[in-house]
Design a protein around this motif. Structure first.
Motif, mmCIF file in Angstrom:
data_model
loop_
_atom_site.group_PDB
_atom_site.id
_atom_site.type_symbol
_atom_site.label_atom_id
_atom_site.label_comp_id
_atom_site.label_asym_id
_atom_site.label_seq_id
_atom_site.Cartn_x
_atom_site.Cartn_y
_atom_site.Cartn_z
ATOM 1 N N GLU A 284 0.808 -1.214 0.000
ATOM 2 C CA GLU A 284 0.000 0.000 0.000
ATOM 3 C C GLU A 284 0.844 1.269 0.000
ATOM 4 O OE1 GLU A 284 -2.224 0.926 3.683
ATOM 5 O OE2 GLU A 284 -1.245 -0.840 4.537
ATOM 6 N N HIS A 389 -14.273 -4.175 3.066
ATOM 7 C CA HIS A 389 -13.999 -2.891 2.445
ATOM 8 C C HIS A 389 -14.604 -1.803 3.314
ATOM 9 C CE1 HIS A 389 -13.428 -4.383 -1.978
ATOM 10 N NE2 HIS A 389 -12.444 -4.762 -1.184
ATOM 11 N N GLY A 411 -10.797 2.182 1.365
ATOM 12 C CA GLY A 411 -9.738 1.211 1.578
ATOM 13 C C GLY A 411 -10.310 -0.097 2.081
ATOM 14 N N HIS A 454 -6.456 0.295 5.630
ATOM 15 C CA HIS A 454 -5.378 0.065 4.668
ATOM 16 C C HIS A 454 -5.725 0.784 3.365
ATOM 17 C CE1 HIS A 454 -2.999 -2.986 6.754
ATOM 18 N NE2 HIS A 454 -4.117 -3.604 7.099
ATOM 19 N N GLY A 455 -4.684 1.252 2.667
ATOM 20 C CA GLY A 455 -4.895 1.834 1.350
ATOM 21 C C GLY A 455 -4.972 3.342 1.333
ATOM 22 N N GLU A 458 -3.166 4.831 -1.508
ATOM 23 C CA GLU A 458 -3.691 4.415 -2.818
ATOM 24 C C GLU A 458 -4.924 5.229 -3.194
ATOM 25 O OE1 GLU A 458 -2.313 -0.258 -2.707
ATOM 26 O OE2 GLU A 458 -4.302 0.274 -1.961
ATOM 27 N N ASP A 459 -5.397 6.041 -2.271
ATOM 28 C CA ASP A 459 -6.583 6.850 -2.505
ATOM 29 C C ASP A 459 -6.150 8.226 -3.015
ATOM 30 O OD1 ASP A 459 -8.746 8.866 -1.662
ATOM 31 O OD2 ASP A 459 -9.759 6.956 -1.367
#
Length: 509
Positions: A284, A389, A411, A454-455, A458-459
């Motif tokens: 991530e 999610h 995420g 998490h993530g 990535e956003d």
């Protein structure tokens, strides 16, 4: 008609199987074919949350509606323009110690299989692996299969469920990849081929030399000599791909790039991610490598965090053990000193749990331990894992993380246990500022933030809020990989692998 299968095998771990499988997924999709990825068994603590087929779909709210697969197969599905789901990686092994892994079968943790010895699992899991592959073949034109490690591990051949047993079951046309940058690539290719049975050798349709630096003409006459001995041609010589844009499948750190700011530009932020032994979901952080002016470091000692603007405690598959390792390295004191100076600290999932006052484990899930004491929180581990999610809006933050206020982020969660305000500390007036209910908290000063999400990086919304910048999209990465394999492979090879029935020779051998 069952899908035609192309399988990517490697002479070793790190040869380049995962990214090549990803590239082939996009290339075959670009040809107008319906494509799905598959990896029978993955060993990785990099996992993603996906729907479980037949359990309510992506919109379901029940626990059973979500499962885990390896991150590599998640990205391969996106490259194939397919919806990621558990059949694409039916067996996921998540290492918890050198001799113990949590077994995830068809997306769900199996305590029974986790307790079995390694070789004792094969007979139990093969029927579901084969069924998952057969189902994908029935629904697609092409299935691109990734192997694991090397198919020539003769000590594991009898219990194999991920390499040649899969290849034989699917009658897949196999490519064998070697990392030529390590040296000995021709010996690796020949030795791997030679250790296979005649039936399995017949499934190898091409050799691929990966990570080549120099003039391919200098390789002669070795490719032809190898073909004379095996009947298998070298079908591609792939140049070294620095920064291909995909996270490393096995958590191989790019230490060679430690001193460079991502995507050029003046360095403005150094992010040190603590790389403890059971680090999980490190993929991530890949987008940070591409944000202009950001330098990403992997920290294993106090010296590695000296001068960092941010220290990140990532996820962990064994939080208490990694916390003990962190203390043994002296990183606890370094992190505390960084926070005391006002430096930003971010804890993600297991990292959030470490930032609190205590880890309480009454179910034997992870272990009891005192936390780092940077957030007035306590975590109680639970036997059931939270896998889902999530999409949330940050409330009002203050201090170093104020830029995230009001940002909508999407995420996923993968964690045992729940975290809450420490009651005794609350009574004494030491309160954590909860910025997303049940998911994210910061300290009173505002420089320490912990979250289960998490993530974050990535956003696109979060990247823009934090850096005013964006990283290359995955679509850009996939298209670049597809264009690459189109030029690196000999003309017609990729099309020939799927143009005839699987039992016919794909190439003139």
């Amino acid at each position: 008609m069952a899908a035609r299968c192309v399988m990517v095998l490697g002479t070793s771990s790190g040869a380049g199987k995962s990214w090549l499988t990803t590239a082939l997924c996009r290339w075959y999709s670009d040809q107008g074919l319906k494509v799905a990825p598959f990896k029978a068994q993955n060993m990785s603590n990099n996992a993603r949350v996906v729907p479980v087929a037949g359990a309510g779909g992506a919109g379901g709210s029940g626990f059973a509606a979500w499962g885990e697969i390896g991150s590599a197969q998640y990205f391969q599905a996106l490259a194939a323009r397919a919806a990621p789901e558990v059949r694409m990686n039916p067996l996921l092994l998540k290492p918890e110690a050198d001799t113990r892994s949590q077994v995830v079968l068809m997306g769900q943790v199996s305590a029974e299989l986790s307790a079995l010895p390694w070789r004792g699992r094969s007979a139990r899991v093969w029927p579901q692996i084969a069924a998952a592959l057969d189902a994908l073949r029935a629904e697609n034109d092409v299935v691109v299969i990734e192997g694991a490690g090397s198919p020539a591990e003769i000590n594991l051949h009898a219990s194999d469920v991920v390499n040649m047993r899969v290849a034989r079951h699917a009658q897949a046309r196999c490519l064998l990849v070697a990392d030529i940058d390590r040296g000995g690539a021709f010996a690796h290719l020949y030795g791997t081929w030679a250790l296979l049975s005649h039936e399995e050798q017949a499934l190898i349709h091409g050799f691929v030399l990966n990570k080549f630096r120099g003039d391919p003409a200098l390789l002669a006459p070795a490719p032809e000599m190898l073909r004379e001995r095996t009947g298998v041609p070298v079908v591609a010589t792939v140049p070294m791909q620095w920064g291909h844009g995909l996270p490393e499948e096995d958590g191989v750190f790019d230490d060679a790039a430690q001193g460079r700011a991502g995507a050029g530009g003046a360095l403005h932020t150094t992010v040190a991610v603590v790389a403890y032994p059971r680090i999980s979901n490190l993929d991530e952080f890949q987008p940070l490598k591409s944000v202009p002016g950001v330098r990403l470091l992997w920290a294993r000692a106090p010296a590695d965090v000296a001068g960092a603007d941010w220290i990140v405690l990532p996820g962990s598959k064994s939080t208490a053990a990694d916390l003990a390792w962190l203390r043994a390295q002296g990183l606890d004191a370094a992190i505390a000193a960084h926070a005391a100076r006002g430096g930003r600290v971010l804890g993600v999932c297991g990292g959030l749990q470490m930032l609190g006052e205590a880890l309480i484990d009454t179910h034997g899930v992870d272990g009891n331990a005192p936390g780092l004491g940077l957030l007035p929180l306590v975590t109680a581990f639970a036997a059931e894992k939270t896998v889902r999610h999530t999409r949330n809006t940050f409330g009002a933050l203050h201090g170093g993380w104020q830029a995230l206020s009001g940002t909508v982020v999407a995420g996923y969660e993968i964690h045992h246990g729940q975290t809450a305000q420490h009651p005794a500390m609350a009574a004494a007036g030491d309160l954590a500022h909860e910025v997303v209910p049940g998911l994210a908290w910061q300290n009173a000063r505002g420089n320490v933030l912990g979250l289960y999400l998490h993530g974050l990086f990535e956003d696109g919304n979060a990247l823009h809020a934090l850096f005013g910048a964006a990283a290359p999209t995955l679509e850009t990465v996939f298209d670049r990989l597809s264009a690459g394999v189109d030029s690196w492979f000999a003309p017609g090879v990729l099309a020939s692998l799927v143009s005839m029935p699987n039992h016919a020779p794909a190439l003139d051998r």
